[in-house]
Design a protein around this motif. Sequence first.
Motif, short mmCIF file in Angstrom:
data_model
loop_
_atom_site.label_atom_id
_atom_site.label_comp_id
_atom_site.label_asym_id
_atom_site.label_seq_id
_atom_site.Cartn_x
_atom_site.Cartn_y
_atom_site.Cartn_z
N GLU A 157 40.29 -9.97 -37.35
CA GLU A 157 39.32 -9.31 -38.23
C GLU A 157 39.74 -7.86 -38.50
O GLU A 157 39.69 -7.39 -39.64
N ALA A 158 40.16 -7.14 -37.44
CA ALA A 158 40.55 -5.74 -37.62
C ALA A 158 41.79 -5.63 -38.50
O ALA A 158 41.86 -4.78 -39.40
N ALA A 159 42.77 -6.50 -38.24
CA ALA A 159 43.99 -6.47 -39.05
C ALA A 159 43.67 -6.81 -40.51
O ALA A 159 44.17 -6.17 -41.45
N GLN A 160 42.80 -7.81 -40.69
CA GLN A 160 42.44 -8.20 -42.05
C GLN A 160 41.67 -7.08 -42.75
O GLN A 160 41.84 -6.84 -43.95
N HIS A 161 40.84 -6.37 -41.97
CA HIS A 161 40.09 -5.25 -42.53
C HIS A 161 41.05 -4.13 -42.99
O HIS A 161 40.86 -3.53 -44.05
N VAL A 162 42.08 -3.88 -42.15
CA VAL A 162 43.06 -2.86 -42.53
C VAL A 162 43.78 -3.27 -43.82
O VAL A 162 43.95 -2.47 -44.75
N LEU A 163 44.19 -4.53 -43.89
CA LEU A 163 44.91 -4.99 -45.09
C LEU A 163 44.01 -4.99 -46.31
O LEU A 163 44.43 -4.61 -47.41
N ASP A 164 42.75 -5.41 -46.15
CA ASP A 164 41.82 -5.39 -47.30
C ASP A 164 41.56 -3.96 -47.76
O ASP A 164 41.50 -3.70 -48.97
N SER A 165 41.42 -3.04 -46.81
CA SER A 165 41.18 -1.64 -47.19
C SER A 165 42.39 -1.06 -47.91
O SER A 165 42.26 -0.34 -48.92
N LEU A 166 43.59 -1.39 -47.40
CA LEU A 166 44.81 -0.91 -48.05
C LEU A 166 44.93 -1.47 -49.46
O LEU A 166 45.26 -0.75 -50.41
N ALA A 167 44.65 -2.78 -49.61
CA ALA A 167 44.71 -3.39 -50.94
C ALA A 167 43.70 -2.74 -51.89
O ALA A 167 44.01 -2.49 -53.06
N LEU A 168 42.49 -2.44 -51.38
CA LEU A 168 41.47 -1.81 -52.21
C LEU A 168 41.92 -0.41 -52.65
O LEU A 168 41.75 -0.02 -53.81
N VAL A 169 42.51 0.34 -51.71
CA VAL A 169 42.98 1.69 -52.04
C VAL A 169 44.11 1.63 -53.08
O VAL A 169 44.12 2.39 -54.06
#
Length: 465
Positions: A157-169
């Motif tokens: 979940e944390a890794a996916q959150h990091v990747l989703d946040s990076l993609a959003l940015v």
Amino acid sequence: MSPAISVELRFKDRVALHYVLATAALVAAAYLLVFGVVRHRVYTDLDANLRFEAAKHMGELAVSGRTVRFADRSEWEEREHREVQVDPVFIQVNDAQGRLMDRSPNLKADQLAFDATPGWRAPRNSMLRGKAIRQVQVPIVRDGAPVGYLLSGLSSEAAQHVLDSLALVLLGSFPVVLLVLFGSARRLAGRSIAPIAQITATTARITRNNLAERIALPPRPDELHTLASAINGLLQRVEQAVAREKQFTADASHELRTPLAVLKGTLEVLVRKPRTPAEYVDNITLGIQEIDRLTHLVEQLLLLARFENHAPGPHRQELAVRSSVHDVLLRHRGALSAKHIRVDVEDDPADAIASDPYLVDLILDNVLSNAIKYSPAGSTIAVGLAHRGPRLVCTVADQGIGICPTDLARIFDPLYRSDALAHKHIDGTGLGLSIVAKACTLLGIERTVQSELGQGTVFTLVFPV
């Protein structure tokens, strides 16, 4: 982008748009590279933890026949009650057929997804209780044969959150970056083409009446400097052409006015009082001569205009230059006999060329008629034919009055006669050599003139291969 949109955009906007489109591809590639590197790093660390957990718990297994269980399950359950795990590790044991044999207490009634394909399993993403996890499946081997599989899972979940946040940015910043780049590129393009606007304004001011004005050259020797220099060169050529046109018009008017004035004066003399038949014959003969002169002048002006505006394409065919020379001399035999001029023609057995017979005859006729007109009585004209490599060279040398060195550069200008006042008794319009120059250019013939005042003139024609 449609042609209509491309036409509506200003030049600097098109430059900025093309720059942004090219840069957008590079930025997108850079963003994908950044996202790929971060994703690879995140999953590499996650997979390393997975393998570590799998290797650690592999030593806690107890294998009895075909049964595989955790050797210290009670201790594990007690540890689960004492500790609160932030990133819990899920462990599960399946037999070789995939049936569940044991699992970690934190799995409770849930199971990790089992892959029935035999062998080692690369880490993969899965779901547990509606949340993302990363799991790996490792075979349990005893005596060289697999007896089951150990499945290890970690929350991603944390890794996916990091990747989703990076993609959003990255996705959010992409249009912002493009807008900033477009604005900057448009401003830079506007500043870059500012000299072009100055060049346009200057050329818009230039008319037929102020062709002497020139574009100011940029200080740096770049493409704009080259463009301005090219336009200045074009203006220089246009100015020279207009000057020649004005001079030609003035000279042509003068040349046409002279025979018309003579003709008018002759007719006025005839009508003042009755004349004897002999006087009528003399004056009418003079009028006819002026009409013939006027006709010849108009014909040469029309021929020169034909070369200037609609130069005829040469009709090339094989011809002998010596035969063309003899044809011209035959037409001028009357003038040659009257002045007792001898013409020596040097024979060349291989004087055949591929050229336009009409234009070659026109060139030779004008050159030879000039040599005859300006040669004194009893002199000799030498016509030479020789080869210079593969090219045929024709020379016409006379013993005439020669040409002033200061006039050599202008003898091919229309209506120009070298030191015309010194030989007013010699008829001429000043158009013959202009016609020669135009015809030589059309056929690719090189022409040179060498002359010495009072000694004679040599015209050289080098025919192309």
